[in-house]
Scaffold this motif. Structure first.
Motif, short mmCIF file in Angstrom:
data_model
loop_
_atom_site.label_atom_id
_atom_site.label_comp_id
_atom_site.label_asym_id
_atom_site.label_seq_id
_atom_site.Cartn_x
_atom_site.Cartn_y
_atom_site.Cartn_z
N TYR A 154 2.05 -72.17 -39.61
CA TYR A 154 2.48 -72.11 -38.21
C TYR A 154 3.97 -71.79 -38.14
CZ TYR A 154 4.35 -76.85 -38.94
OH TYR A 154 5.05 -77.94 -39.42
N LEU A 155 4.36 -71.28 -36.97
CA LEU A 155 5.76 -71.15 -36.59
C LEU A 155 6.05 -72.20 -35.53
CD1 LEU A 155 6.01 -67.27 -36.16
CD2 LEU A 155 6.72 -68.62 -38.14
N SER A 156 7.25 -72.75 -35.53
CA SER A 156 7.58 -73.80 -34.56
C SER A 156 8.88 -73.49 -33.84
CB SER A 156 7.70 -75.16 -35.26
OG SER A 156 8.80 -75.19 -36.14
N LEU A 157 8.95 -73.91 -32.59
CA LEU A 157 10.17 -73.88 -31.78
C LEU A 157 10.44 -75.30 -31.31
CD1 LEU A 157 9.43 -70.75 -29.54
CD2 LEU A 157 10.93 -70.86 -31.54
N ILE A 158 11.67 -75.76 -31.48
CA ILE A 158 12.04 -77.12 -31.13
C ILE A 158 13.25 -77.09 -30.22
CG2 ILE A 158 12.82 -79.36 -32.03
CD1 ILE A 158 11.42 -78.73 -34.63
N ALA A 159 13.24 -77.92 -29.18
CA ALA A 159 14.40 -78.04 -28.29
C ALA A 159 14.59 -79.50 -27.92
CB ALA A 159 14.19 -77.20 -27.03
N ARG A 160 15.87 -79.92 -27.87
CA ARG A 160 16.20 -81.30 -27.53
C ARG A 160 17.52 -81.31 -26.76
NH1 ARG A 160 18.85 -84.75 -32.09
NH2 ARG A 160 20.63 -83.63 -31.24
N PRO A 161 17.53 -81.85 -25.53
CA PRO A 161 18.79 -81.88 -24.77
C PRO A 161 19.77 -82.95 -25.24
CG PRO A 161 17.02 -82.89 -23.50
CD PRO A 161 16.38 -82.31 -24.73
N ALA A 162 19.30 -84.02 -25.87
CA ALA A 162 20.19 -85.10 -26.29
C ALA A 162 19.46 -85.96 -27.33
CB ALA A 162 20.59 -85.96 -25.07
N TYR A 163 20.16 -86.44 -28.40
CA TYR A 163 21.58 -86.66 -28.45
C TYR A 163 22.00 -86.66 -29.91
CZ TYR A 163 25.85 -89.58 -27.85
OH TYR A 163 27.11 -90.10 -27.86
N HIS A 164 21.33 -87.53 -30.71
CA HIS A 164 21.69 -87.67 -32.13
C HIS A 164 20.59 -88.46 -32.84
CE1 HIS A 164 24.14 -88.47 -35.72
NE2 HIS A 164 23.79 -89.72 -35.61
N THR A 165 20.18 -87.98 -34.03
CA THR A 165 19.20 -88.71 -34.83
C THR A 165 19.86 -89.22 -36.12
OG1 THR A 165 18.38 -86.89 -36.21
CG2 THR A 165 17.45 -87.10 -33.99
N ARG A 166 19.15 -90.06 -36.83
CA ARG A 166 19.71 -90.65 -38.04
C ARG A 166 19.89 -89.64 -39.17
NH1 ARG A 166 14.50 -92.20 -37.25
NH2 ARG A 166 12.99 -92.02 -38.94
N TYR A 167 19.31 -88.46 -39.04
CA TYR A 167 19.48 -87.43 -40.07
C TYR A 167 20.56 -86.41 -39.71
CZ TYR A 167 15.10 -89.35 -41.77
OH TYR A 167 14.13 -90.20 -42.24
N ASP A 168 21.03 -86.41 -38.47
CA ASP A 168 22.12 -85.52 -38.09
C ASP A 168 23.42 -85.98 -38.74
OD1 ASP A 168 20.38 -84.10 -36.45
OD2 ASP A 168 20.84 -85.32 -34.70
N ALA A 169 24.39 -85.07 -38.84
CA ALA A 169 25.70 -85.43 -39.38
C ALA A 169 26.29 -86.57 -38.55
CB ALA A 169 26.62 -84.22 -39.37
N VAL A 170 26.79 -87.61 -39.20
CA VAL A 170 27.21 -88.81 -38.49
C VAL A 170 28.64 -88.72 -37.98
CG1 VAL A 170 25.63 -90.25 -39.82
CG2 VAL A 170 27.98 -89.95 -40.62
N GLU A 171 29.43 -87.74 -38.42
CA GLU A 171 30.83 -87.68 -38.02
C GLU A 171 30.95 -87.58 -36.50
OE1 GLU A 171 29.53 -85.80 -40.41
OE2 GLU A 171 30.48 -86.67 -42.19
N GLY A 172 31.70 -88.49 -35.89
CA GLY A 172 31.89 -88.51 -34.45
C GLY A 172 30.86 -89.34 -33.71
#
Length: 616
Positions: free
Chosen positions: A410-428
């Motif tokens: 499959y091909l996937s498209l993902i969109a999220r308006p907010a905000y931050h998950t535990r796997y995103d870069a934590v800086e800031g």
């Protein structure tokens, strides 16, 4: 040319042109609606001089012009003179028409302005506070630094806050729902800055960033005039867009005629995004200040001491022996022990209900004991984080990916308006927290040849704060959404809705690693609810959730999240699910995520996907 001649020289075409300028748009808080119509976001009729002024910028400007003429040609009472009622409008319009504006005494405005003594503006960002729905994304307020900082340092400066007028009986959930629906009025208020520091920094234990603004003296004066105009004026408070951060941008937009800081915030205005808007406009100076919270200061002190020294301080705080009767052993940092114990007692008094008659005497005894110890403790204050909140990744995210579910690509498209998950870069961001809202995934399966919604993660909020020698903290996590289970089955037969809540403990500081364990409750509805796809369309159960996140290097975050759930009502039975993730945050606004999922219910299901993510 004298004033009267300049007034007579003003033409209707000039007024029409001025009513269309950005400066007048900002002063009136006008915004585009549908079919080219405009409407002010101010809901208070006292703000308008024309009967149709809220929806007709030109009519409001013409009424303002008539009021300015009256002010210049007739002696009016202060509450009738445009220069006293709407000083920002009067100042701008007179300058735009090249008409000298004679000064006059406006006793109320002059006294207000003199008391504040504005010299510079500083935007203040208290960090996120997950235990309050109103502050999950942080907050912003405006500090008005005095021109004479020797007589009035920053703590006794004034602060401007915009907030909803909340019903006293509304709790966090009611506030969030009403706020999203625009059911609260919003007002600007002015108070001493130390009150907000005490509220956010001391009582709620939120770190605060103080970001000076590069606004000229003339711009500061115009902002102050406009704040006077907005005193007690009613707005409609909207949680996601027309909130505290948005309205402060609107006020700051009057500082320069070309500023339109609220542009682009029609859907959401998260506090950290408004900081980025100010930075992109060149209005943030580099001399950012960091004010660590009471809890941060305590944790920082304990981290610089041995476990035995912290335990000795604990005895002084909780058992409260007199320091002269509680002899400290040789070789320990006595100064640090007394300093930590004194701060700890103060914290317990302010936050944990320790009675004053217990706190005050022991605090005095500890301070006397510290004074008798020569030399410094060597405890350093908390370091300022390397990355300010607005310098982290964007809060919105979209991505494209490829994957396999069972034997289908499959091909996937993902969109999220907010905000931050535990796997995103934590800086800031808070390293031990995540807020993931309204994330939608669409999939195009090669065999089915159609694009379909696959998963909607409505709300996922996790608070993974660890316990420490100072604080015993509970961790928690909630998640709710909708998901498909089988690409080959009809959509109406292969979905379930779910809501999960977990309560437990977490370990690790979050930057390099963290782990967590929760006791959970889960409910599901839909054709795929519960253990198997036949029977009841609902299930209710309890279980366990264990997981960890590890960053072997700064840009790579690896994690495992495992659930065991036993449904005891509805469609009963037990299931296992495991999710393994590796995310490479190779640039500030870009990442690659490899994720595999395995689900064991009536039959085993697995999937794996590789996704490129872009933050903005």
């Amino acid at each position: 040319m004298d004033v009267e001649s300049r007034i007579h020289a003003v033409t209707h075409d000039q007024l029409v042109a001025l009513s269309r300028t950005n400066a007048w748009t900002q002063l009136g808080h006008y915004h585009d609606r549908f079919l080219g119509q405009r409407k002010s976001q101010v809901q208070d009729p006292r703000f308008f001089l024309a009967s149709q002024g809220q929806t007709q910028p030109q009519a409001e400007l013409e009424a303002t012009w008539l009021a300015l003429q009256a002010s210049l040609s007739t002696h009016l009472e202060e509450d009738e003179d445009l220069r006293c009622r709407f000083p920002a409008r009067a100042h701008w319009l007179a300058a735009a028409l090249d008409i000298p504006l004679p000064a006059r005494t406006c006793s109320a405005f002059d006294a207000w302005y003199e008391e504040i003594d504005p010299g510079r503006l500083t935007l203040v960002f208290p960090s996120a506070y997950l235990n309050n729905a109103a502050s999950m994304f942080g907050h912003t307020l405006l500090r008005i630094d005095a021109a004479n900082t020797q007589q009035r340092p920053d703590l006794v400066a004034f602060a401007v806050n915009y907030a909803a007028q909340v019903d006293s009986q509304d709790g966090g959930m009611a506030y969030a729902i009403k706020g999203m629906l625009g059911r609260y009025p919003g007002y600007f208020s002015l108070m001493p800055y130390y009150e907000k520091v005490n509220e956010y920094n001391q009582l709620e234990s939120r770190d605060m960033w103080e970001l000076p603004l590069d606004i000229s003296a003339a711009g500061v004066e115009q902002v102050m005039r406009h704040l006077w105009e907005l005193n007690e004026m009613r707005f409609t408070y909207w949680f996601f867009d027309q909130n505290c951060s948005y309205q402060l941008l609107a006020v700051l937009s009057v500082a320069q005629e070309d500023l339109d800081l609220t542009r682009g915030f029609q859907i959401k205005a998260l506090p950290v995004d408004t900081l980025r808007a100010l930075d992109q406009a060149g209005l943030l100076l580099e001399e950012a200040g960091f004010r660590p919270s009471f809890a941060t200061r305590l944790q920082n002190m304990a981290q610089q001491m041995t476990a035995d020294e912290v335990e000795l301080a604990r005895v002084l705080v909780f058992d409260q022996p007199h320091p002269r009767d509680f002899l400290l052993p040789e070789g320990v940092n006595q100064a640090a022990i007394y300093e930590l114990a004194a701060e700890w007692v103060s914290f317990r008094f302010q936050h944990q209900g320790l009675a004053r008659e217990q706190a005050a005497p022991q605090m005095h005894r500890l301070l006397v004991a510290r004074a008798q110890v020569r030399g410094r403790s060597g405890l350093a204050p908390p370091a300022t984080p390397e990355v300010a909140p607005h310098q982290g990744h964007g809060t919105a995210r979209w991505g494209v990916g490829v994957g396999w579910q069972a034997d289908q690509a499959y091909l996937s498209l993902i969109a999220r308006p907010a905000y931050h998950t535990r796997y995103d870069a934590v800086e800031g961001y808070l390293a031990n927290a995540e807020i993931n809202l309204f994330e939608l995934e669409l999939r195009f399966f090669e065999d089915e040849q159609r694009l379909e919604p696959w998963r909607l993660n409505l709300v996922e909020v996790g608070n993974y704060l660890p316990s420490s020698p100072i604080f015993s903290m509970a961790a928690w996590r909630v998640q709710t959404g909708l998901e498909r289970t089988d690409a080959e089955a009809r959509t109406q037969d292969s979905w379930r809705g779910f809501a999960t809540g977990g309560y437990g403990r977490a370990w690790g500081e979050g930057q390099d690693w963290m782990s967590y364990g929760f006791v959970t409750g889960r409910t599901e509805i839909g054709p795929q609810a519960g253990y198997a796809p036949e029977g009841d369309d609902w299930a209710l159960g309890a279980g366990l959730n264990l997981g960890f996140v590890w960053a072997p290097v700064r840009s790579l975050r690896l994690g495992l999240d495992a659930h065991w759930q036993h449904f005891v009502a509805g469609h009963t039975g037990a299931f296992w699910s495991t999710e393994a993730t590796a995310q490479w945050n190779f640039a500030q606004q870009q990442a690659l995520r490899l994720q595999g999922e395995w689900d064991e219910r009536d039959e085993s299901r697995w999937q794996v996907g590789l996704t490129w993510l872009h933050y903005f």
